[in-house]
Design a protein around this motif. Structure first.
Motif, PDB file in Angstrom:
ATOM      1  N   PRO A 135     107.631  40.150 144.479  1.00  0.00           N
ATOM      2  CA  PRO A 135     108.267  38.834 144.167  1.00  0.00           C
ATOM      3  C   PRO A 135     107.097  37.626 144.542  1.00  0.00           C
ATOM      4  O   PRO A 135     106.867  36.787 143.851  1.00  0.00           O
ATOM      5  CB  PRO A 135     109.490  38.510 144.876  1.00  0.00           C
ATOM      6  CG  PRO A 135     109.349  39.253 146.061  1.00  0.00           C
ATOM      7  CD  PRO A 135     108.557  40.638 145.698  1.00  0.00           C
ATOM      8  N   VAL A 136     106.108  38.011 145.677  1.00  0.00           N
ATOM      9  CA  VAL A 136     105.072  37.123 145.788  1.00  0.00           C
ATOM     10  C   VAL A 136     103.749  37.895 145.391  1.00  0.00           C
ATOM     11  O   VAL A 136     103.225  38.817 145.688  1.00  0.00           O
ATOM     12  CB  VAL A 136     105.110  36.635 147.335  1.00  0.00           C
ATOM     13  CG1 VAL A 136     103.741  35.603 147.317  1.00  0.00           C
ATOM     14  CG2 VAL A 136     106.359  35.963 147.587  1.00  0.00           C
ATOM     15  N   ARG A 137     103.132  37.204 144.212  1.00  0.00           N
ATOM     16  CA  ARG A 137     101.778  37.830 143.994  1.00  0.00           C
ATOM     17  C   ARG A 137     100.978  36.981 143.208  1.00  0.00           C
ATOM     18  O   ARG A 137     101.433  35.793 142.921  1.00  0.00           O
ATOM     19  CB  ARG A 137     102.142  38.888 142.985  1.00  0.00           C
ATOM     20  CG  ARG A 137     103.008  38.395 141.751  1.00  0.00           C
ATOM     21  CD  ARG A 137     103.347  39.673 140.892  1.00  0.00           C
ATOM     22  NE  ARG A 137     103.887  39.285 139.493  1.00  0.00           N
ATOM     23  CZ  ARG A 137     105.199  38.898 139.185  1.00  0.00           C
ATOM     24  NH1 ARG A 137     105.916  39.059 140.307  1.00  0.00           N
ATOM     25  NH2 ARG A 137     105.701  38.679 138.395  1.00  0.00           N
ATOM     26  N   ASP A 138      99.969  37.133 142.717  1.00  0.00           N
ATOM     27  CA  ASP A 138      98.887  36.321 142.357  1.00  0.00           C
ATOM     28  C   ASP A 138      99.375  36.585 140.600  1.00  0.00           C
ATOM     29  O   ASP A 138      99.976  37.645 140.595  1.00  0.00           O
ATOM     30  CB  ASP A 138      97.383  36.787 142.454  1.00  0.00           C
ATOM     31  CG  ASP A 138      97.101  38.133 141.808  1.00  0.00           C
ATOM     32  OD1 ASP A 138      97.840  38.869 142.339  1.00  0.00           O
ATOM     33  OD2 ASP A 138      96.120  38.164 141.272  1.00  0.00           O
ATOM     34  N   HIS A 139      99.225  35.474 139.685  1.00  0.00           N
ATOM     35  CA  HIS A 139      99.638  35.631 138.681  1.00  0.00           C
ATOM     36  C   HIS A 139      98.515  35.193 137.616  1.00  0.00           C
ATOM     37  O   HIS A 139      97.956  34.352 137.946  1.00  0.00           O
ATOM     38  CB  HIS A 139     100.618  34.573 138.264  1.00  0.00           C
ATOM     39  CG  HIS A 139     101.266  34.615 136.880  1.00  0.00           C
ATOM     40  ND1 HIS A 139     102.093  35.710 136.396  1.00  0.00           N
ATOM     41  CD2 HIS A 139     101.217  33.436 135.826  1.00  0.00           C
ATOM     42  CE1 HIS A 139     102.142  35.421 135.076  1.00  0.00           C
ATOM     43  NE2 HIS A 139     101.620  34.288 134.599  1.00  0.00           N
ATOM     44  N   LEU A 140      98.280  36.175 136.754  1.00  0.00           N
ATOM     45  CA  LEU A 140      97.094  35.842 135.731  1.00  0.00           C
ATOM     46  C   LEU A 140      97.251  36.448 134.336  1.00  0.00           C
ATOM     47  O   LEU A 140      97.899  37.623 134.392  1.00  0.00           O
ATOM     48  CB  LEU A 140      95.863  36.681 136.432  1.00  0.00           C
ATOM     49  CG  LEU A 140      94.359  36.378 135.765  1.00  0.00           C
ATOM     50  CD1 LEU A 140      94.019  34.724 136.028  1.00  0.00           C
ATOM     51  CD2 LEU A 140      93.197  37.506 136.315  1.00  0.00           C
ATOM     52  N   LEU A 141      96.567  35.771 133.459  1.00  0.00           N
ATOM     53  CA  LEU A 141      96.878  36.376 132.136  1.00  0.00           C
ATOM     54  C   LEU A 141      95.756  36.913 131.376  1.00  0.00           C
ATOM     55  O   LEU A 141      94.534  36.686 131.749  1.00  0.00           O
ATOM     56  CB  LEU A 141      97.306  35.233 131.095  1.00  0.00           C
ATOM     57  CG  LEU A 141      98.737  34.381 131.449  1.00  0.00           C
ATOM     58  CD1 LEU A 141      98.882  33.215 130.439  1.00  0.00           C
ATOM     59  CD2 LEU A 141      99.889  35.411 131.077  1.00  0.00           C
TER      60      LEU A 141
END
Length: 226
Positions: A135-141
Motif C-alpha cells: 500500500p505504501v510505494r513509489d508511484h510512477l508512470l
C-alpha cells in the motif's frame, strides 16, 4: 498511501533553433494523465507569453501534433505523434516482447514495483513499469523522465553494475538496479526494483531482492543476445 514521483521536463539544450526548442517545450508540457491543456495552463507550465504560444501552436496544429478541442482555447496531443510513437516503438519490439513479463514476475515475487529504464540524453526514461502490491510505494508512470545524476537505475545507466540507492533521490524511497545487456555487451537498460527506504533498509530483505533482480537481469540479457 502512494508517494508520487513527478515526471521531469527536459531542459532546453544550450544550442539549437529557438523556435523548435519552444515548440518542443509545449509538447513536453503534457504530462502523463493530461488529456487536454488550456492556453492558461500551457503558459503556466512553459513560462511563455500567450501570444508566443498561439503562434507556435498554429505550427503544431498544421503538423497535426496538436489538435484544438472545440472553440475553446484547449488542446490535446495530435495524431502525428501517434505515428511517430509507433515508428519509435518498432525499434523497441524485442524489449516490448520480453521485458513486461519479467517485470510482472518480479513484482509478483517480491511485492515491490519493477521498472525498466533506458537512457535519454541526460535523463532516464521509464520505458516499462509494473506496480508492486504494497500500500505504501513509489508511484510512477511509463514514459516518465527522471534525472540521471541519482538513483540506482541512473547509476547503472551511467556504467555501474548492480546498484543500490537508499534515500538518494527521495529520503523515503529506495531502489536496486541491474544492467541488461544485448549483443556485444551493449547496455540496453536498467532493470529496477523500488520501494520504501524502510523495507529496503533491512539487509536480509535487500540482499534477497538484489539476488532476485540480478537473476532476472542475467536471464533477460541472455534472451536479448547479451
Amino acid at each position: 498511501m502512494e508517494l508520487p514521483l513527478m515526471a521531469v521536463k527536459p531542459e532546453a539544450p544550450a544550442e539549437g533553433v529557438g523556435a523548435v526548442d519552444r515548440a518542443l517545450a509545449i509538447l513536453f508540457a503534457f504530462q502523463p494523465g493530461d488529456s487536454v491543456l488550456t492556453l492558461a495552463e500551457l503558459a503556466r507550465r512553459t513560462g511563455f507569453y500567450k501570444s508566443t504560444l498561439l503562434r507556435l501552436i498554429a505550427s503544431l496544429e498544421r503538423a497535426r501534433m496538436l489538435v484544438r478541442q472545440g472553440q475553446e482555447a484547449r488542446w490535446r496531443l495530435g495524431p502525428a505523434l501517434i505515428g511517430l510513437g509507433l515508428q519509435a516503438e518498432h525499434g523497441l519490439a524485442p524489449l516490448r516482447e520480453m521485458v513486461p513479463a519479467v517485470l510482472r514476475r518480479l513484482a509478483a515475487d517480491t511485492g515491490e514495483s519493477a521498472s525498466f529504464y533506458v537512457r535519454e540524453g541526460e535523463f532516464r526514461l521509464c520505458l516499462f513499469r509494473e506496480e508492486g502490491h504494497h500500500p505504501v510505494r513509489d508511484h510512477l508512470l511509463p514514459g516518465s523522465l527522471l534525472p540521471l545524476d541519482r538513483g540506482a537505475a541512473a547509476h547503472v545507466l551511467r556504467g555501474a553494475g548492480l546498484s543500490v540507492s537508499i534515500g538518494e533521490r527521495d529520503p523515503e524511497l529506495a531502489a536496486i538496479a541491474a544492467p541488461v545487456r544485448g549483443t556485444g555487451g551493449v547496455l540496453l537498460g536498467a532493470l529496477c526494483l523500488s520501494g520504501t527506504a524502510t523495507r529496503f533498509g533491512d539487509k536480509v530483505r535487500r540482499e534477497a531482492l538484489a539476488a532476485a533482480l540480478e537473476r532476472e537481469a542475467v536471464q533477460l540479457s541472455r534472451q536479448l543476445g547479451g
